[in-house]
Design a protein around this motif. Structure first.
Motif, PDB file in Angstrom:
ATOM      1  N   ASN A 168       0.650  -0.752  -8.873  1.00 38.54           N
ATOM      2  CA  ASN A 168       0.916  -0.934  -8.344  1.00 38.54           C
ATOM      3  C   ASN A 168       0.005  -1.322  -6.938  1.00 38.54           C
ATOM      4  N   GLN A 169      -1.450  -0.680  -8.117  1.00 40.59           N
ATOM      5  CA  GLN A 169      -2.617  -0.888  -7.328  1.00 40.59           C
ATOM      6  C   GLN A 169      -3.047  -2.613  -7.572  1.00 40.59           C
ATOM      7  N   ASP A 170      -2.774  -2.982  -8.897  1.00 39.60           N
ATOM      8  CA  ASP A 170      -2.995  -4.415  -8.506  1.00 39.60           C
ATOM      9  C   ASP A 170      -2.255  -5.179  -7.734  1.00 39.60           C
ATOM     10  N   THR A 219       0.873  -1.326   0.083  1.00 39.54           N
ATOM     11  CA  THR A 219      -0.048  -0.084  -0.230  1.00 39.54           C
ATOM     12  C   THR A 219       0.818   1.247   0.409  1.00 39.54           C
ATOM     13  N   ALA A 220       2.160   0.878   0.580  1.00 41.15           N
ATOM     14  CA  ALA A 220       2.758   2.388   0.773  1.00 41.15           C
ATOM     15  C   ALA A 220       3.671   2.769  -0.572  1.00 41.15           C
ATOM     16  N   LEU A 221       4.146   1.334  -1.608  1.00 41.01           N
ATOM     17  CA  LEU A 221       4.624   1.546  -2.974  1.00 41.01           C
ATOM     18  C   LEU A 221       3.065   2.502  -3.491  1.00 41.01           C
ATOM     19  N   LEU A 222       2.296   1.732  -3.583  1.00 41.39           N
ATOM     20  CA  LEU A 222       0.723   2.590  -4.403  1.00 41.39           C
ATOM     21  C   LEU A 222       0.874   3.850  -3.583  1.00 41.39           C
ATOM     22  N   ASN A 223       1.188   4.570  -2.434  1.00 39.97           N
ATOM     23  CA  ASN A 223       1.019   5.493  -2.463  1.00 39.97           C
ATOM     24  C   ASN A 223       2.466   6.356  -3.138  1.00 39.97           C
ATOM     25  N   GLN A 224       3.206   5.832  -2.978  1.00 39.75           N
ATOM     26  CA  GLN A 224       4.426   6.472  -3.888  1.00 39.75           C
ATOM     27  C   GLN A 224       4.917   6.678  -5.378  1.00 39.75           C
TER      28      GLN A 224
END
Length: 481
Positions: free
Chosen positions: A171-173, A114-119
């Protein structure tokens, strides 16, 4: 009638940019077309197997002891273990959800995804940095000079080609796949705990039954010993009775060991030291739920491992788009404003105000086929994940079908074995009476005792399999139905 498991690729097409558009960045809009990879499709039947396919008449099956029943509506469907109606089991699963180390590990991995998606999402917004510095310099005989700087720098990459959005989709997937993996490990741990607890309970009741058998065998051993002292039977009869008793005692000890090991496994699953876990054997066996037969194959979509495989495949497909878009140049807008002066006292005066702004265009003109190779690698990775997805669905179908068949046929087997146990118990009692009356020899009694003990253990073993099959079937359906 069939149902298709397929993935709709989320690579959005847009207008094809002309060569002139590549040179005039001010009129650019939209995204470069990225052709999606072919969707992975799997054709399966709309329904799982019916009792008739296993040699069972459905109407007759429904009217016998093993009836179709759905758990009460008031029970939470997500907390599937409550269908066994065992308070101690409910408490253990609640502790597992809080303390299990494997669940905690996957939960942390999900937070990381989730943090990588936010990035990745943050890449759509401008970046602003501030800086200040003071430098003093001297060259040769010249006087020492000072420079004072203070300003702001800003940069932003307009997503003309869809690179940023494509990376966000990747990243969402991946985050969704990580969430599904978390749900999968949670379901797996819950199933392991429930199975271990139910087997522990079954062994507890089996040990109680074995204790009664040991008492009877011990009485019979005493009887043969008294007969030997009275000169009625030979010493070999006493030895045979002693051997029968010791064999049953050894089996009892083996079951005790198995129950202790199950208790240790339960303690490990709930994150508690083995010596601190105290389980209490319930007064009655947990309720044995029965799963309805009219299960649609679409229920597999609720399985977290199927969802994880599908989302992983989606991420791999989106990654192909990222690789294809890498051929387009990187375009960014940057600028800075601030103050620069050789004297700190007049740093913020108008003459010392500075600013700059401008676009940057960077493109790889020749890479020796690197981008093409990276695209082919991404395509191969997608093909592999699509194959894993198909295999996961097929394994899920097999898992459900196996346990549906086991649920139906085990019910018949238990009923048959119970009839065998009843007959063996009557035969043992009759043979024992005949032996006491001097009509038959001890060998007949020995055979009758072995038959009864074997049938008794088979009943308990099959009962344990019934509970395990129910857990496996619920787990195969994603934890609810």
């Amino acid at each position: 009638m069939h149902q298709f498991f397929s993935l709709q690729i989320r690579v959005k097409p847009s207008k094809l940019l002309s060569a002139f558009s590549l040179g005039v960045m001010g009129v650019l809009s939209g995204c470069q077309i990225v052709k999606p990879e072919p969707s992975a499709q799997l054709n399966i039947q709309a329904q799982f197997s019916q009792p008739a396919q296993y040699g069972l008449d459905a109407k007759k099956w429904e009217t016998e002891d093993w009836k179709i029943a759905v758990p009460s509506d008031q029970l939470p469907r997500g907390e599937w273990w409550q269908i066994f109606q065992d308070t101690q089991l409910n408490q253990l699963v609640e502790q597992l959800n809080r303390e299990n180390a494997s669940i905690a590990q996957y939960e942390a991995q999900y937070r990381q995804a989730t943090a990588l998606l936010n990035q990745a999402t943050a890449s759509t917004k401008p970046t602003v940095t501030g800086n200040t510095n003071v430098t003093r310099a001297k060259s040769g005989e010249s006087a020492t000079t000072a420079n004072y700087n203070m300003g702001l720098n800003a940069s932003w990459e307009p997503d003309f080609w869809g690179k940023v959005r494509q990376n966000i989709w990747v990243n969402q997937d991946k985050a969704q796949a990580s969430e599904a993996e978390l749900n999968s490990i949670r379901l797996s741990m819950q199933a392991q705990l429930t199975t271990s607890y139910l087997q522990w309970v079954i062994l507890g009741f089996q040990l109680q039954s074995q204790q009664e058998s040991l008492k009877n065998l011990q009485k019979f051993l005493q009887l043969t010993h008294n007969q030997y002292q009275a000169g009625i039977v030979a010493s070999t009869t006493v030895d045979q009775a002693q051997s029968q008793y010791q064999t049953a005692l050894a089996n009892y000890t083996e079951m005790q060991l198995a129950q202790i090991q199950l208790q240790h496994a339960i303690a490990m699953l709930i994150g508690q030291p083995q010596d601190q876990l105290q389980l209490i054997l319930p007064k009655t066996l947990p309720v044995l739920p029965q799963i309805p037969v009219n299960l649609p194959s679409s229920i597999l979509q609720r399985r977290p491992d199927v969802a994880a495989a599908e989302r992983t495949m989606a991420a791999a497909n989106a990654q192909v788009g990222v690789a294809k878009l890498a051929v387009f140049p990187d375009f960014s807008l940057g600028g800075n404003l601030g103050y620069k002066s050789s004297k700190l006292s007049n740093l913020f005066s108008a003459p010392n105000f500075i600013w700059s702004v401008g676009p940057t265009l960077a493109a790889t003109l020749f890479d020796g086929g690197l981008r093409h190779a990276q695209t082919e690698q991404a395509k191969a990775s997608y093909d592999a994940s699509a194959a894993v997805y198909k295999q996961t669905v097929m394994s899920a179908i097999q898992n459900v079908e196996d346990n549906i068949a086991a649920q139906y046929l085990l019910s018949k087997e238990v009923a048959q074995e119970q009839q065998s146990l009843a007959a063996a118990t009557r035969a043992e009692q009759s043979t024992t009476n005949q032996y006491k009356a001097g009509i038959v020899g001890y060998l007949n009694v020995l055979t009758a005792q072995n038959n009864r003990l074997s049938a008794q253990n088979n009943v308990w073993s099959l009962t344990s399999k019934q509970y395990q099959t129910t857990v496996n079937l619920i787990s195969a359906m994603g934890g609810s139905f």
